[in-house]
Design an enzyme around this catalytic site. Structure first.
Site, PDB file in Angstrom:
ATOM      1  N   ASP A 100      52.272 -33.910  86.112  1.00 33.55           N
ATOM      2  CA  ASP A 100      52.656 -34.497  84.825  1.00 33.55           C
ATOM      3  C   ASP A 100      54.103 -34.103  84.555  1.00 33.55           C
ATOM      4  OD1 ASP A 100      52.698 -35.349  81.949  1.00 33.55           O
ATOM      5  OD2 ASP A 100      50.555 -35.581  82.305  1.00 33.55           O
ATOM      6  N   SER A 166      65.745 -38.865  72.390  1.00 35.21           N
ATOM      7  CA  SER A 166      66.330 -38.946  73.733  1.00 35.21           C
ATOM      8  C   SER A 166      66.772 -37.585  74.255  1.00 35.21           C
ATOM      9  CB  SER A 166      67.531 -39.888  73.729  1.00 35.21           C
ATOM     10  OG  SER A 166      67.101 -41.198  73.511  1.00 35.21           O
ATOM     11  N   GLU A 251      76.893 -43.842  77.157  1.00 35.61           N
ATOM     12  CA  GLU A 251      75.704 -44.601  76.771  1.00 35.61           C
ATOM     13  C   GLU A 251      75.515 -45.854  77.627  1.00 35.61           C
ATOM     14  OE1 GLU A 251      73.170 -44.103  74.736  1.00 35.61           O
ATOM     15  OE2 GLU A 251      72.334 -46.117  74.935  1.00 35.61           O
ATOM     16  N   TYR A 253      76.330 -46.193  80.630  1.00 41.17           N
ATOM     17  CA  TYR A 253      75.804 -45.759  81.940  1.00 41.17           C
ATOM     18  C   TYR A 253      74.374 -45.267  81.803  1.00 41.17           C
ATOM     19  CZ  TYR A 253      80.562 -46.349  83.375  1.00 41.17           C
ATOM     20  OH  TYR A 253      81.780 -46.885  83.615  1.00 41.17           O
ATOM     21  N   SER A 264      67.563 -49.865  93.750  1.00 39.21           N
ATOM     22  CA  SER A 264      67.577 -49.202  95.056  1.00 39.21           C
ATOM     23  C   SER A 264      66.186 -49.164  95.664  1.00 39.21           C
ATOM     24  CB  SER A 264      68.123 -47.774  94.934  1.00 39.21           C
ATOM     25  OG  SER A 264      69.463 -47.795  94.506  1.00 39.21           O
ATOM     26  N   HIS A 298      89.224 -46.446  76.598  1.00 38.12           N
ATOM     27  CA  HIS A 298      89.496 -47.839  76.978  1.00 38.12           C
ATOM     28  C   HIS A 298      88.818 -48.810  76.006  1.00 38.12           C
ATOM     29  CE1 HIS A 298      85.842 -47.675  79.925  1.00 38.12           C
ATOM     30  NE2 HIS A 298      85.460 -48.151  78.785  1.00 38.12           N
ATOM     31  N   LYS A 327      77.883 -48.437  95.604  1.00 38.09           N
ATOM     32  CA  LYS A 327      76.496 -48.856  95.367  1.00 38.09           C
ATOM     33  C   LYS A 327      76.263 -50.300  95.799  1.00 38.09           C
ATOM     34  CE  LYS A 327      73.880 -46.911  92.666  1.00 38.09           C
ATOM     35  NZ  LYS A 327      73.503 -45.792  93.518  1.00 38.09           N
TER      36      LYS A 327
END
Lengths: 528, 272
Positions: A100, A166, A251, A253, A264, A298, A327
């Site tokens: 678990d 979170s 966030e 990401y 994947s 940015h 990736k």
């Protein structure tokens, strides 16, 4: 469910749960509920924007509330709960061979705090005109002068609870992954989905408290007379933007790295090959996570940062393209020479890669401070981030749903119907968002319910795309419902030799408790 | 497969209502806050039910954990390792919470960081606290309490029970003293939280630190009573370690506050 496991009664099972699979299911249900609300809002927005002039929404504050709530819901109550809370809870313990999660009660309060946050957000939308601040909540628009009621305060408290949820969840995942791996399941043998959740959990742990701090300052500015973001008191509205984006960039990401993990797994399974460059993939995610913390400004190229600062943030942002490229190319190299099976999860993985590359390329465009002067706050930005983190994330969620639904509910979806759903959805989202690049380049501003006639054409096309996407969404809900109700019985491993991770070694549906005898992974190859 | 005997060292926790109650408590508190602030003179009392429910949740949930720790079965070495890891991660997130307040503080007084930064600090009209007066005394108190809690820890590991309880008692006393002096300082300060960016950053940063000191003190008080009752052994005392780490964390945050806000922030100011 198999009968040799004692399951608690309904109330104990769903309100007092300490079981990672049940809590994962609760997260997925919450995400679907929030997705229906948040999706409904976006279709209402597209209806309004279908033609120039005002069609349905003559209260512009209400339009702002729709935009705001759509953003909050999709980011905090759909994508994060589905990918991290839902799939993460379900499959991290299964994949690392743990019985678990590390802290099962903490796991449960993470879910219920999120549910409480959702309730607060709904109340916020119905109170005093609602929060019309955009999901970025910039002051002075979010200050008391421009949002006098309690709506913004309720929104802040909603995010506080979602954030606490979170942070606790992140500590839980990190501890589970570091402390509860089966014998022989070394860090470098973990499936890439587990790597993805690990990196994501670190981002959550470090980024969300900064948002919590910023939200607290906004709350005291609004209610206790502080001046953090109020110019008259010596405060600085740009401080909010720095703090918000110091959280906000990690966030994005947090949203997309779990998607990397899901894709994947699927690309490897349906190419019947181990992932190309396993370690490169794992450390590319880690690198994206680290660099993601030093690119925040940015988002602020138009706020008067000096030239040197902008030059740094342009360069640092460009650097992210390198691990991201690792990736993309590794996924392609995994497929290269593989025996590819075009089942629905694989189609969605292809869709993800396409959408993510489109969004990534426009991301490189926007990373240039010079270009951003032209594109800032236009629909070009809207198109960019919907490609790269909204529909790409949704494609990964659908991919994960079709990949794992047999394991979760013991019944398999209808392949033909699911493929149809994929094509409707793929065509729909591209017709919806691709034209927004054009209207954005032509200068159409974000967050405005009306526009001049020259933008009418592409907006009309975009709204048609929204309609097709809506059909795809309802078809998905239909497929999900019929699968759970009456799908064919799923085998333990429906995908064959390509599916090598540990979740396929247990029955479908996964028994209430799994890995009660820890699997021994000593000497095995990396899970991919 | 599912026999009574476990085949792994991990703790399979029984279903518990407290997480649901805790989340409900948070929701109640939030709604109480909104009721309190919705009108200019709303009732502060509206926040009370949620607050009490939160305290209740911490109590009853914590009681379960202490029972599990004491039953000799659930807290195996790997479980204890996980609990320690969880505490370290929680403290890490707390560090990032304070990071935001320090950012706000430096944003207000370092022109390199912001065009809005004040040229003079403290801003005109603000009389800061005297660094080497109460703030320095409080620094000494908190540093001493770090030493006493470490003394308690060493005593525990060496099997010296009276050293453990004495060390914890002294730490709690010093913690309470610190909070009292902080309250005194707040009452006698010449500026308030509404006095612009100086008051905002000062009171929110030191206020949240003070709140953490109170939480840490409560954790240590719980440890004290557990120690008196005979809990903790030389190799099983995760609850104590967690409280001690938390205490060191508030200590370190204070050192940063003292150096940056009290000392550097008032540097060169001549008190009249």
């Amino acid at each position: 469910m198999s009968d040799d496991h004692h399951k608690p009664s309904f109330a104990r099972r769903w309100f007092m749960s300490t079981n990672h699979k049940d809590i994962g299911t609760l997260y997925l249900i919450l995400a679907i509920i929030a997705a229906v609300i948040g999706g409904g809002m976006s279709w209402y927005i597209r209806l309004e924007l279908m033609e120039p002039g005002i069609q349905y929404i003559d209260d512009f504050q209400f339009y702002n509330v729709l935009v705001t709530a759509h953003g909050f819901l999709m980011v905090f109550f759909v994508v994060m709960p589905a990918m991290i809370g839902g799939f993460g809870n379900w499959f991290v313990p299964l994949m690392v061979g743990a019985p678990d999660m590390a802290f099962p009660r903490l796991n449960n309060i993470s879910f219920w705090l999120l549910a409480a946050g959702l309730i607060l957000l709904v109340i916020a939308g119905l109170t005093g005109g609602g929060p019309g601040t955009g999901w970025t909540v910039y002051p002075p628009l979010s200050a008391k002068d421009y949002h006098p009621g309690m709506a913004v305060d309720l929104g802040i408290l909603s995010l506080h609870l979602a954030g606490a949820s979170s942070i606790l969840g992140a500590a839980n995942f990190i501890t589970t992954i570091f402390n509860m791996r089966a014998p022989g399941m070394t860090i470098h043998r973990m499936p890439l989905f587990v790597w993805a959740i690990l990196v994501t959990a670190f981002l959550l742990l470090l980024a969300l408290p900064v948002l919590a701090g910023a939200l607290t300052m906004l709350l005291t500015d609004r209610n206790f007379g502080t001046s953090f973001f109020i110019v008259e008191g010596g405060g600085d509205p740009l401080l909010w933007q720095h703090l918000f984006w110091f959280f906000g960039h990690p966030e994005v990401y947090i949203i997309i790295i779990p998607a990397f993990g899901i894709i994947s797994e699927i690309v490897s399974t349906f190419s019947k090959k181990p992932i190309f460059g396993y370690l490169g993939m794992a450390y590319a995610m880690s690198a994206i996570g680290v660099v993601g913390f030093v690119v925040w400004a940015h988002h602020m190229f138009m706020t008067g940062l000096d030239v040197d600062t902008r030059a740094y943030f342009v360069a640092a942002t460009m650097v992210i393209a390198v691990p991201t490229g690792v990736k993309i190319f590794s996924w392609l190299a995994t497929m290269w020479g593989g025996s590819i099976e075009f089942k629905t999860p694989m189609l969605y993985a292809f869709g993800f890669i396409f959408l993510f590359v489109v969004g990534g390329v426009t991301g490189i465009t926007l990373a240039n401070a010079g270009m951003d002067v032209a594109f800032h706050d236009t629909y070009f930005v809207v198109a960019h981030f919907h490609y790269v983190m909204a529909i790409a994330a949704i494609f990964a969620m659908f991919a994960g749903f079709f990949y794992w639904i047999g394991k979760m509910c013991g019944r398999q979806y209808n392949e033909g119907l699911a493929k149809l759903q994929f094509w409707i959805f793929f065509i729909g989202v591209n017709i919806l968002f691709f034209p927004q690049h054009f209207s954005g380049m032509a200068g159409m501003p974000r967050r405005i319910p009306d526009y001049p006639d020259p933008y009418a054409g592409w907006n009309y096309v975009s709204s048609i795309g929204a309609l097709i996407t809506a059909i795809g969404t309802f078809l998905f809900l239909y497929i999900a419902w019929t699968t759970i109700r009456s799908g064919e019985k799923a085998e333990a491993n429906p995908w064959g030799e390509g599916a090598t991770t540990l979740e396929w070694s247990v029955d479908s549906p996964a028994p209430f408790h799994t890995h009660e005898i820890l699997p021994d992974m000593t000497g095995k190859a990396p899970a991919e | 497969m599912s026999s009574d005997a476990k085949n792994h060292p991990f703790h399979m926790v029984e279903p518990s209502l407290w997480p649901f109650v805790g989340a409900f408590a948070a929701l109640t508190t939030a709604i109480g806050f909104v009721i309190y602030k919705a009108t200019p003179d709303g009732p502060l009392l509206a926040t009370l039910p949620g607050f009490l429910l939160i305290v209740f949740t911490f109590y009853i949930w914590g009681r379960d954990i202490v029972r599990e720790a004491n039953n000799g079965v659930d807290h195996t070495e790997p479980v204890k390792h996980g609990l320690r890891m969880g505490m370290v991660l929680f403290i890490t997130s707390e560090v990032m919470f304070f990071f935001a307040f320090f950012w706000a503080y430096f944003n207000a007084n370092i022109p390199f960081l912001s065009f809005a930064a004040s040229d003079v600090w403290p801003p005109e009209g603000i009389v800061p606290l005297e660094t080497w007066d109460l703030p320095f005394l409080n620094t000494m108190i908190l540093l001493t309490s770090g030493a006493t809690v470490t003394y308690a820890h060493h005593s525990l590991r060496a099997g010296n029970r009276s050293g453990l309880t004495k060390g914890l008692f002294l730490t709690v006393v010093l913690g309470v003293l610190f909070t009292a002096l902080q309250a005194y300082e707040y009452m006698h300060a010449t500026f308030s939280i509404t006095d612009g960016i100086y008051g905002s950053t000062f009171y929110l940063a030191t206020g949240f630190h003070g709140f953490h000191v109170i939480v840490g003190t409560i954790l240590l008080i719980i440890c004290y009573f557990r120690a008196v009752k005979g809990d903790f052994t030389d190799n099983a005392h995760v609850g104590f370690e967690a409280a001690a780490w938390y205490w060191h964390f508030v200590d370190v945050v204070w050192l940063f506050l003292f150096c940056c806000v009290y000392w550097w922030g008032g540097y060169g100011f001549v008190h009249g």
